[in-house]
Enzyme design. Structure first.
Site, PDB file in Angstrom:
ATOM      1  N   GLU A  43     -49.142   0.983  27.574  1.00 56.77           N
ATOM      2  CA  GLU A  43     -48.866   1.146  26.153  1.00 56.77           C
ATOM      3  C   GLU A  43     -47.668   2.061  25.909  1.00 56.77           C
ATOM      4  O   GLU A  43     -46.876   1.819  24.991  1.00 56.77           O
ATOM      5  CB  GLU A  43     -50.106   1.688  25.430  1.00 56.77           C
ATOM      6  CG  GLU A  43     -51.253   0.694  25.331  1.00 56.77           C
ATOM      7  CD  GLU A  43     -50.871  -0.570  24.569  1.00 56.77           C
ATOM      8  OE1 GLU A  43     -49.955  -0.509  23.716  1.00 56.77           O
ATOM      9  OE2 GLU A  43     -51.485  -1.619  24.813  1.00 56.77           O
ATOM     10  N   TYR A 126     -51.248   4.771  17.094  1.00 55.44           N
ATOM     11  CA  TYR A 126     -51.311   3.449  17.717  1.00 55.44           C
ATOM     12  C   TYR A 126     -51.757   3.537  19.176  1.00 55.44           C
ATOM     13  O   TYR A 126     -52.665   2.811  19.609  1.00 55.44           O
ATOM     14  CB  TYR A 126     -49.947   2.742  17.656  1.00 55.44           C
ATOM     15  CG  TYR A 126     -49.914   1.569  18.599  1.00 55.44           C
ATOM     16  CD1 TYR A 126     -50.582   0.394  18.284  1.00 55.44           C
ATOM     17  CD2 TYR A 126     -49.272   1.660  19.842  1.00 55.44           C
ATOM     18  CE1 TYR A 126     -50.608  -0.678  19.166  1.00 55.44           C
ATOM     19  CE2 TYR A 126     -49.294   0.590  20.728  1.00 55.44           C
ATOM     20  CZ  TYR A 126     -49.957  -0.571  20.388  1.00 55.44           C
ATOM     21  OH  TYR A 126     -49.994  -1.615  21.273  1.00 55.44           O
ATOM     22  N   ASP A 144     -49.372  -1.386  15.277  1.00 57.03           N
ATOM     23  CA  ASP A 144     -47.949  -1.196  15.532  1.00 57.03           C
ATOM     24  C   ASP A 144     -47.155  -2.162  14.661  1.00 57.03           C
ATOM     25  O   ASP A 144     -47.707  -2.779  13.735  1.00 57.03           O
ATOM     26  CB  ASP A 144     -47.633  -1.394  17.016  1.00 57.03           C
ATOM     27  CG  ASP A 144     -47.879  -2.824  17.489  1.00 57.03           C
ATOM     28  OD1 ASP A 144     -48.403  -3.647  16.700  1.00 57.03           O
ATOM     29  OD2 ASP A 144     -47.547  -3.121  18.652  1.00 57.03           O
TER      30      ASP A 144
END
Length: 471
Positions: A43, A126, A144
């Site tokens: 991520e 996020y 996002d």
């Protein structure tokens, strides 16, 4: 739309999206397990970077740092080198800082706790939602840009997604859509839809699994959503860069320097470069007369204690940050021997000792953040006087000065145009006192240092040229 219709649209969305995802999801390396550390790494890497670009970086990174502890304990230089080419290097530094937090505070295990994950360095709403939902199947939204685009279109939300209140609204909506027990798959499905189908400029509505109830499609405005205030464009800045070719013991090598320990591209390595003065009439530095550009670059090198003479323009290159764009005008320069300096007795002794110390010309410890050894400032007026006289022992090379930690302190009256000294890092990072380490390197030495993309490409282009390859 009535309340019942809204609820039906939400149920339809969640149900059909999950069904589509299970049949169409991409086989990505971080989806082959539920290891929260690996999901966290993926991520962070995926922020502002395409999936296809991230895959090889992710595989190399987890091979090199397979556990939180291995990342926490690694030298920062190794982490940056493994990240080299991904850009936005603060992501790598924050990731390592957070790994140290996890090691020290949670025994090396990524916590399954919202407040704890939010407390990790570099982890925002996020990323926290992605880790908690994907790794631990917790019903946390992970919103996002992709997700906001999908939700804006499906629910016809015309609020500006660049504003904080809109993000909060989207997070509440995304949380409502998560089916019970399906947080991990649902959030990944939502991201996948935005990446593959509901794309920014040309959404593929026909194969979209939720097109039937998409409000923007039904209203014919899918391409105009989401609404987003345009960010301020990055400021252009012209810079003069020196590709310094070594001579004598440095033949076949070029000089690199390390940036300051904080600020832009902290502790990374680069070709020496400085802001270019504007040409007359405010024209860009790219149009600065050749002699004027070379004169400014030579003075900048002198101010940094680097003895080299520009020999001509080599190529131009560009490096884009979120707030600034560097256009680098790169000049090939030739290393010069350091001239005799009219030093005080104790300074002369230090210089002589350094010049005769037989230091190796290969790369030193890449973790060093300053030139080794103590030193005294060398008066540039002495340098100018000695150069004009053309006298003195010129056997000591500039490497001797680097080893001694000697740098030039240039008085303003040295320059005929009265422009004064040029600071070593006059780009808002570091100070005039922060000279940065310097190293002479060949191509094989590049493996020991982490470079921003633009300098990595320039160095490879130069060595390709030297080896007879195409630039």
């Amino acid at each position: 739309m009535t309340t019942n219709e809204q609820q039906e649209a939400k149920s339809y969305f969640s149900r059909n999206l999950l069904e589509w995802y299970h049949g169409q999801k991409r086989d990505l390396p971080w989806r082959r397990h539920r290891n929260p550390y690996y999901i966290w790494i993926s991520e962070i890497m995926l922020q502002q970077t395409r999936v296809d670009t991230v895959i090889p970086y992710f595989n190399r990174f987890i091979e090199r740092f397979p556990t939180v502890e291995s990342l926490a304990d690694a030298p920062e230089e190794d982490v940056l080198k493994c990240w080299e080419g991904l850009g936005y290097y603060s992501r790598a530094r924050n990731l390592q800082h957070a790994a140290k937090q996890v090691k020290e505070e949670y025994g090396g295990q990524v916590p399954n706790d919202r407040d704890a994950v939010f407390g990790l360095k570099g982890v925002g709403p996020y990323t926290a939602g992605a880790i908690l939902s994907i790794a631990f199947n917790r019903p946390e939204p992970a919103v996002d840009g992709n997700v906001m685009r999908v939700l804006s279109r499906y629910f016809l939300i015309e609020d500006d997604i660049a504003k904080g209140p809109t993000r909060v609204k989207m997070e509440r909506l995304a949380a409502e859509l998560i089916p019970e027990g399906e947080a991990s798959h649902f959030n990944q499905a939502l991201m996948e839809l935005g990446a593959l189908i509901c794309t920014p400029k040309s959404p593929r509505c026909l194969p979209c699994p939720v097109m039937e109830h998409c409000s923007a499609r039904l209203a014919g405005c899918e391409t105009s959503l989401p609404v987003k205030t345009k960010a301020k464009p990055p400021r252009p800045e012209e810079r003069l860069a020196a590709l310094i070719e070594g001579r004598g013991g440095h033949a076949g090598r070029v000089l690199i320097r390390q940036r300051p320990s904080s600020g832009l591209l902290a502790r990374m390595w680069e070709l020496p470069h400085w802001p270019a003065p504007p040409a007359e009439g405010g024209a860009s530095a790219a149009l600065l007369p050749e002699t004027a550009a070379q004169d400014r670059l030579r003075r900048s090198l002198l101010q940094a204690g680097i003895f080299a003479r520009p020999e001509g323009h080599w190529m131009a290159a560009e490096h884009t940050f979120s707030h600034i764009v560097w256009t680098l005008q790169v000049y090939r320069c030739r290393e010069e021997e350091a001239p005799a300096l009219l030093l005080a007795a104790e300074g002369r002794a230090l210089y002589s000792a350094a010049a005769g110390n037989g230091a190796a010309t290969g790369p030193a410890d890449p973790g060093s953040t300053s030139a080794p050894g103590p030193g005294e400032p060398v008066a540039a007026a002495d340098y100018a006087a000695a150069s004009a006289a053309g006298a003195g022992d010129r056997s000591a090379t500039s490497q001797g000065m680097y080893n001694a930690g000697l740098t030039a302190s240039v008085p303003a009256d040295l320059f005929a145009d009265g422009s004064g000294p040029v600071e070593r890092f006059a780009d808002g990072s570091g100070t005039a006192e922060d000279a940065g380490a310097v190293r002479w390197i060949n191509r094989s030495d590049m493996a020991n240092y982490a470079f921003p993309n633009v300098f990595l490409k320039l160095l490879n282009a130069y060595f390709d040229e030297q080896e007879g390859g195409a630039v």
